[in-house]
Design a protein around this motif. Structure first.
Motif, short mmCIF file in Angstrom:
data_model
loop_
_atom_site.label_atom_id
_atom_site.label_comp_id
_atom_site.label_asym_id
_atom_site.label_seq_id
_atom_site.Cartn_x
_atom_site.Cartn_y
_atom_site.Cartn_z
N GLY A 270 0.82 -1.21 0.00
CA GLY A 270 0.00 0.00 0.00
C GLY A 270 0.86 1.25 0.00
O GLY A 270 2.05 1.21 0.31
N ARG A 271 0.21 2.37 -0.36
CA ARG A 271 0.90 3.65 -0.35
C ARG A 271 -0.10 4.74 -0.02
O ARG A 271 -1.11 4.89 -0.72
CB ARG A 271 1.56 3.93 -1.70
N ASP A 272 0.16 5.48 1.04
CA ASP A 272 -0.71 6.61 1.37
C ASP A 272 0.02 7.56 2.31
O ASP A 272 0.83 7.16 3.12
CB ASP A 272 -2.01 6.12 2.03
N ASP A 273 -0.28 8.83 2.16
CA ASP A 273 0.14 9.87 3.10
C ASP A 273 1.62 9.75 3.49
O ASP A 273 1.97 9.61 4.66
CB ASP A 273 -0.73 9.83 4.35
N HIS A 274 2.50 9.79 2.48
CA HIS A 274 3.94 9.82 2.71
C HIS A 274 4.48 8.51 3.29
O HIS A 274 5.52 8.50 3.97
CB HIS A 274 4.34 10.99 3.64
N THR A 275 3.80 7.41 3.05
CA THR A 275 4.29 6.11 3.52
C THR A 275 4.08 5.07 2.42
O THR A 275 3.00 5.01 1.81
CB THR A 275 3.55 5.66 4.79
N ARG A 285 8.87 5.54 5.19
CA ARG A 285 7.99 6.60 5.69
C ARG A 285 8.75 7.92 5.77
O ARG A 285 9.95 7.93 5.98
CB ARG A 285 7.43 6.24 7.07
#
Length: 738
Positions: A270-275, A285
């Motif tokens: 997964g990839r979201d919000d700078h991670t 991160r």
């Protein structure tokens, strides 16, 4: 050759050599923008960006940051309105090999004139008419002299210079390969574009073994991509990688490459919000430098991108990580690898990590020796550096010559300019092209130097501030920002002194000595020269900077006294800022004295509030540099409580305010001296009001009981130095009763 034929020839030559070309369209703005559109139309469906302040047309230059890490076939920069050297520095790197950088400029002979002055440099009370054109004149000279730069007069419809270089066809990069025994996946090496990049990735494998890896390169060499491939490889193996940089945009390429590699490996969860999260628990991160400094959640490795743009104190914190990579630009507008080397290498070498170095030289997006890159380095002095070490290494401050470095002298002598600006760049962790423009054009700046055989050994940059009209001071008091008057602004708007902007002063923006002669008196000798030259012309000298004990002591030795300590940390450095003043007139002395008194009063309670995490050694330094000889005002009862705690069975909790007042008196007293741990104890307990266990643990006491006894003992010389008859009587009571 017509302008249309020139565009075709420039583009063909750029594509053949995998280089870039710069097209200057000089003249009336509308004609220049029309010519730029025609030039883009001559290209084959280019991916192009226009930056202009014109409403509804293209992208505003303030959004030039969005081009960082991207590539375009062409970038058009409208230089007529709001031109910024910073924007120019950012957009140059966005043009791909075979592409065009197009500058739409005023007529070149007129551009340096006052009609096109940079109003940002008109620091009140100066106006735009006072801004000079030396930077723009120098920029014009480079446009007319450098290979690969074409100039078209759009008003006359003529080609002033064609910029053609007849280059050889582009050579292919040496192909990357997977090293024998590589620990990272072969897919990571397959994603490398040059052998340089693969070598850097191989060096970054040492993060698995707890090394400190330094990756240096100029822009466009793929260093962030290599860091991203390493981060993705580590995450694929289940490791937690913490990435930090001055801003997320600086590290965006790291995350793009890490996510792409994990996708190729089939391990992207997964990839979201700078991670970016990998299957198996690994992740990459991002945190800001201040957030990352405490190494939250105990990362397995830290990647610091654009490391040269961070101050030494912040970089040093990352040496506590199990493994760390410092990825840094050698020549850049946000920070330089040279500065990184001079300021941080000693700390790095003294750490516990094995240090591994890697350097990338081959550009990825265009061929080596690209003429637009060479032009940009020269025009913006991205590669400026101090004088060679051997030229100043044996010099003494007494033998150096004090001299003014005015804009005329600097622009007339390229070597002098490069040495002075190179030294100024090393004095600060972040130097931008706008700093060069400001040095040459701002009417409120003065540059002074110590030279040795004509070479710059030390340099100081001073900004004239204050002398503001009453109406402007009132506006500032009511919250308006007044450009370029940092010290009057703080003293007026934050500290509520309506008269602070009336006296005139010089703020020392930077003072730097060549690294070969640091700590040998050059900085102080240079400041002495500045004081002697300007004392009669101003009311005060001042400075604002990220406070460290060493820097506070330096400024105090040179006659500066603390009047303020900020209550928030600088977002990049993580340091609290100190403001110090040195009076040069009665008005300056009155300004310093009243703010010195207010500073000491604020710090009494501020250290247990907004500054409760201020480093005790910084607190000691800024308080002592306030240079007051206090008379603590305690009641007879309070003196008896303090004396009883110092010499008998008395308790701190019986009168904590009295202990606080006496601690302040001692720490502000220029003649007050206890050993370092005792003074840290005075800061941590009476002033910052930390609990006994925390204080005991942090200061190395074996128990809270021992810490309490140590605090009582620390007050004994204070009672003897400042105490009244009541304190003396209480002291004798316990001494006589033995």
């Amino acid at each position: 050759m017509t302008p249309a034929e020139l565009v075709a020839a420039l583009h063909a030559e750029a594509e053949r050599a995998n280089e870039r070309r710069l097209l200057t369209l000089a003249g009336a703005r509308d004609r220049g923008l029309d010519a730029a559109r025609d030039a883009l139309g001559a290209l084959d469906d280019p991916d192009a960006t226009l930056l202009t302040t014109r409403e509804g047309v293209g992208t505003h230059p303030n959004d030039a940051d969005r081009l960082l890490g991207t590539t375009r076939d062409a970038v058009v920069l409208d230089c007529h309105d709001g031109f910024s050297a910073n924007v120019l520095g950012r957009v140059v790197g966005a043009v791909d090999g075979g592409g065009l950088l197009v500058l739409v400029t005023p007529p070149l002979d007129a551009w340096p004139g006052s009609d096109y002055a940079d109003e940002r440099f008109a620091v009140p009370p100066a106006t735009a008419a006072d801004v000079t054109g030396h930077f723009r004149r120098r920029l014009v000279d480079t446009l007319r002299a450098h290979p690969g730069v074409a100039v078209v007069d759009v008003d006359a419809g003529t080609v002033e210079r064609d910029g053609l270089t007849d280059p050889r066809p582009a050579r292919s990069h040496a192909p990357p390969s997977v090293p024998s025994g590589a620990a990272f996946p072969p897919e990571a090496y397959d994603a490398c574009l040059t052998a340089d990049q693969a070598d850097a990735l191989s060096a970054l494998e040492r993060l698995r073994d707890g090394a400190a890896v330094v990756v240096e390169a100029d822009r466009g060499r793929g260093k962030s991509a290599a860091a991203g491939l390493a981060a993705g490889s580590l995450a694929a193996a289940g490791r937690d990688v913490l990435v930090t940089a001055p801003a997320y945009r600086n590290a965006a390429e790291v995350f793009e490459r890490a996510a792409a590699l994990l996708g190729t490996l089939g391990k992207l969860a997964g990839r979201d919000d700078h991670t970016v999260t990998a299957t198996g628990g690994g992740r990459v991160r991002f945190l800001t430098p201040v957030e990352a400094g405490g190494l939250p959640d105990d990362p397995d490795a830290v990647v610091v991108d654009e490391a040269a743009a961070l101050p030494v104190r912040r970089l040093t914190a990352f040496l506590d990580a199990p493994a760390v990579a410092f990825v840094t630009t050698v020549h850049g507008y946000e920070g330089t690898g040279r500065g990184f080397d001079v300021r941080f290498r000693d700390r790095l070498a003294a750490g516990s990590h094995e240090v591994v170095d890697a350097r990338l030289d081959d550009p990825i997006r265009y061929a080596p020796g690209d003429p637009v890159e060479v032009w940009a380095f020269h025009a913006l002095l991205l590669d400026a550096r101090p004088a060679a070490t051997q030229l100043v290494a044996d010099a003494t401050a007494a033998d150096a010559t004090y001299r003014a470095l005015d804009a005329e002298s600097l622009t007339a002598d390229e070597h002098l300019l490069r040495e002075a600006f190179g030294l100024l760049a090393l004095a600060h962790y972040r130097t931008e092209p706008d700093d060069l423009a400001r040095l040459l054009d701002a009417p409120n700046l003065d540059c002074r130097a110590l030279t040795v055989d004509g070479h710059v050994a030390a340099v100081a940059l001073l900004a004239r501030e204050g002398g503001l009209a009453e109406s402007r001071r009132i506006d500032m008091y009511e919250g308006a920002r007044v450009r370029g008057n940092m010290l009057p602004d703080v003293l007026t708007s934050q500290l509520r002194d309506l008269e602070a902007g009336r006296p005139v002063g010089y703020r020392v923006l930077r003072v730097a000595a060549h690294h070969a002669i640091r700590s040998t008196g050059f900085g102080s000798r240079l400041l002495d020269g500045c004081h002697a030259e300007f004392d009669a012309a101003v009311d005060w000298f001042g400075v604002g900077y990220g406070a460290t004990p060493r820097l506070v002591r330096f400024w105090a030795r040179n006659g500066y006294r603390t009047v303020h300590c900020s209550t928030t940390r600088n977002a990049a450095s993580g340091e609290y800022s100190a403001i110090m003043l040195r009076p040069a007139s009665d008005a300056g002395a009155a300004l310093r004295d009243r703010h010195g008194r207010r500073f000491r009063a604020r710090m009494r309670d501020g250290l247990s509030d907004a500054l409760d995490d201020l480093d005790p050694d910084v607190a000691r330094a800024v308080l002592r540099a306030s240079d007051d000889a206090p008379s603590p005002s305690l009641t007879d009862h309070e003196w008896r409580v303090v004396a009883a705690a110092a010499f008998g069975p008395g308790l701190y909790d019986a009168a904590p305010g009295a202990f606080r007042d006496l601690a302040m008196a001692h720490l502000c007293d220029p003649d007050g001296r206890l050993d370092g741990r005792a003074e840290r104890l005075l800061v941590r307990k009476p002033l910052q009001a930390d609990d006994w266990k925390t204080v005991a643990d942090d200061l190395g006491y074996v128990s809270t009981r021992q810490c309490m006894r140590a605090l009582g003992e620390a007050y004994r010389p204070l009672v003897e130095r400042y105490g009244t008859d009541a304190a003396e009587a209480e002291r004798r009571r316990y001494e006589e009763n033995g």
